[in-house]
Design a protein around this motif. Structure first.
Motif, short mmCIF file in Angstrom:
data_model
loop_
_atom_site.label_atom_id
_atom_site.label_comp_id
_atom_site.label_asym_id
_atom_site.label_seq_id
_atom_site.Cartn_x
_atom_site.Cartn_y
_atom_site.Cartn_z
N SER A 27 1.00 -1.19 0.07
CA SER A 27 0.00 0.04 -0.02
C SER A 27 0.85 1.08 -0.20
CB SER A 27 -0.75 -0.06 1.78
OG SER A 27 -0.54 0.08 2.58
N ASN A 28 1.75 1.44 0.44
CA ASN A 28 2.81 2.23 0.69
C ASN A 28 4.05 2.43 -0.76
OD1 ASN A 28 4.71 0.23 0.54
ND2 ASN A 28 5.97 1.07 2.61
N GLY A 29 3.15 1.36 -1.83
CA GLY A 29 3.91 1.65 -2.52
C GLY A 29 5.53 0.55 -2.92
N CYS A 30 5.97 0.30 -2.49
CA CYS A 30 6.52 -0.99 -1.91
C CYS A 30 6.51 -2.06 -2.66
CB CYS A 30 7.72 -0.70 -0.28
SG CYS A 30 8.03 1.16 0.02
N LEU A 31 7.51 -2.48 -3.02
CA LEU A 31 7.58 -3.85 -3.27
C LEU A 31 8.01 -4.87 -2.03
CD1 LEU A 31 9.22 -3.21 -6.73
CD2 LEU A 31 6.75 -3.22 -6.35
N ARG A 32 7.53 -5.93 -2.82
CA ARG A 32 7.90 -7.50 -1.65
C ARG A 32 7.34 -8.29 -1.94
NH1 ARG A 32 5.71 -8.40 3.99
NH2 ARG A 32 4.44 -6.26 3.92
N SER A 33 8.51 -9.41 -2.15
CA SER A 33 8.60 -10.57 -2.49
C SER A 33 8.63 -11.17 -1.67
CB SER A 33 10.18 -10.37 -3.47
OG SER A 33 10.05 -9.88 -4.68
N VAL A 34 8.06 -12.63 -2.18
CA VAL A 34 7.44 -13.74 -0.60
C VAL A 34 7.71 -15.08 -2.33
CG1 VAL A 34 6.35 -12.84 0.72
CG2 VAL A 34 5.02 -14.01 -1.34
N PRO A 35 8.47 -15.67 -1.39
CA PRO A 35 8.33 -17.84 -2.39
C PRO A 35 7.51 -18.27 -2.38
CG PRO A 35 9.74 -17.98 0.49
CD PRO A 35 8.83 -16.16 0.11
N MET A 36 7.00 -19.04 -3.16
CA MET A 36 5.76 -19.24 -3.41
C MET A 36 5.62 -20.75 -4.06
SD MET A 36 2.86 -17.35 -2.74
CE MET A 36 1.52 -17.73 -3.32
N THR A 37 5.00 -21.40 -3.94
CA THR A 37 4.83 -22.74 -5.11
C THR A 37 3.65 -23.04 -6.52
OG1 THR A 37 5.40 -24.81 -3.38
CG2 THR A 37 4.70 -25.22 -4.59
N THR A 38 4.05 -23.24 -7.38
CA THR A 38 3.99 -22.94 -8.10
C THR A 38 2.29 -24.42 -8.30
OG1 THR A 38 5.08 -21.52 -9.72
CG2 THR A 38 3.12 -23.18 -10.80
N LYS A 57 0.06 -10.85 1.28
CA LYS A 57 0.59 -10.33 -0.25
C LYS A 57 -0.91 -10.26 -0.57
CE LYS A 57 0.94 -15.78 -0.03
NZ LYS A 57 1.29 -16.05 1.03
N VAL A 58 -2.44 -11.00 -0.28
CA VAL A 58 -3.61 -11.45 -0.14
C VAL A 58 -3.92 -9.32 -0.54
CG1 VAL A 58 -5.96 -11.84 -0.10
CG2 VAL A 58 -3.83 -13.82 -0.60
N GLU A 59 -3.65 -8.64 1.05
CA GLU A 59 -4.36 -7.56 1.19
C GLU A 59 -3.29 -6.66 -0.02
OE1 GLU A 59 -3.17 -4.25 4.12
OE2 GLU A 59 -3.47 -6.24 5.40
N ASP A 60 -2.57 -7.06 -0.04
CA ASP A 60 -1.29 -6.04 -1.38
C ASP A 60 -2.65 -5.78 -2.86
OD1 ASP A 60 0.17 -5.56 0.35
OD2 ASP A 60 1.91 -7.09 -0.24
N ILE A 61 -2.59 -7.78 -2.82
CA ILE A 61 -3.07 -7.54 -4.25
C ILE A 61 -4.90 -7.06 -4.10
CG2 ILE A 61 -4.47 -9.74 -6.02
CD1 ILE A 61 -1.85 -11.09 -5.33
N ARG A 62 -5.28 -7.96 -3.03
CA ARG A 62 -6.39 -6.32 -2.99
C ARG A 62 -6.85 -4.66 -3.42
NH1 ARG A 62 -9.13 -10.43 1.55
NH2 ARG A 62 -9.66 -11.74 -0.18
N ILE A 63 -5.34 -4.44 -3.03
CA ILE A 63 -4.67 -2.99 -3.39
C ILE A 63 -4.76 -2.66 -4.42
CG2 ILE A 63 -3.80 -0.69 -2.04
CD1 ILE A 63 -4.33 -2.01 0.34
N ASN A 64 -3.94 -3.97 -4.96
CA ASN A 64 -3.01 -3.36 -6.58
C ASN A 64 -3.28 -4.54 -7.17
OD1 ASN A 64 -1.75 -3.11 -8.68
ND2 ASN A 64 -0.26 -1.76 -7.76
N ASN A 65 -3.76 -5.14 -7.42
CA ASN A 65 -3.77 -6.86 -8.45
C ASN A 65 -2.41 -7.09 -8.92
OD1 ASN A 65 -5.00 -5.39 -10.77
ND2 ASN A 65 -5.93 -7.01 -10.68
N CYS A 66 -1.60 -5.91 -9.97
CA CYS A 66 0.08 -5.83 -10.87
C CYS A 66 0.55 -6.88 -9.61
CB CYS A 66 0.22 -4.51 -11.46
SG CYS A 66 -1.58 -3.58 -12.43
N ILE A 67 1.00 -8.07 -10.48
CA ILE A 67 2.08 -8.58 -10.26
C ILE A 67 3.04 -9.09 -10.36
CG2 ILE A 67 0.46 -9.45 -8.45
CD1 ILE A 67 2.10 -11.79 -10.76
N ASN A 68 4.30 -9.46 -9.97
CA ASN A 68 5.59 -9.88 -11.36
C ASN A 68 5.40 -11.67 -10.14
OD1 ASN A 68 8.46 -9.96 -11.07
ND2 ASN A 68 7.63 -9.68 -13.16
N VAL A 69 5.48 -12.35 -11.36
CA VAL A 69 6.81 -13.91 -10.24
C VAL A 69 7.65 -13.94 -11.42
CG1 VAL A 69 6.22 -16.11 -9.89
CG2 VAL A 69 3.95 -14.73 -10.55
#
Length: 148
Positions: A27-38, A57-69
């Motif tokens: 929400s503050n515009g910073c990026l956050r990366s977390v490991p995920m199992t595809t 991450k879900v809270e972040d996505i609800r605010i801005n759904n643009c992601i990178n994997v």
């Protein structure tokens, strides 16, 4: 007839890479990366992950759904970046289809957990590092012509 040439190329690069890094915008515009199992990639340009609904991450996505994997395998010199839109979904049938017993290490209550859901990533673009040329090569661009 739908063929999936672009998908096949992308899938072949990432199919053996089990852990990806999912990057969201906080929400503050910073990026956050977390490991995920595809859990699954699909011909239509979808990637699926399990998640807890109460995660950051879900809270972040609800605010801005643009992601990178990102996917990387240094031993095979494979580096892939996927950009898209994430959606948080509760789909019991899809969850049942994707569930594997090993996931109880991350989700001890299994499919019965009311906080358990899926992240559905719709790929807009994917590119990979071509080590021979030292350039990023586009392998997927979602458009009307992307899947033929």
């Amino acid at each position: 007839m739908v063929t999936c040439k672009k998908y096949t190329e992308l899938h072949d690069m990432i199919k053996d890479i089990k852990i990806a890094m999912l990057t969201t915008v906080e929400s503050n515009g910073c990026l956050r990366s977390v490991p995920m199992t595809t859990m699954q990639t699909e011909c239509e340009g979808l990637v699926w992950f399990f998640t807890n609904f109460d995660s950051q991450k879900v809270e972040d996505i609800r605010i801005n759904n643009c992601i990178n994997v990102t996917y990387s395998d240094v031993h095979k010199n494979v580096f892939v970046s996927v950009t898209g839109k994430a959606e948080v979904v509760k789909d019991p049938l899809k969850m049942q289809e994707l569930w594997k017993p090993v996931l109880t290490a991350y989700f001890p209550n299994g499919l019965e957990d009311p906080d358990l859901g899926l992240l559905k990533v719709s790929i807009d673009e994917a590119e990979y590092w071509d080590s021979r040329t030292g350039k990023m090569i586009q392998v997927w661009e979602m458009s009307k012509d992307a899947v033929r």
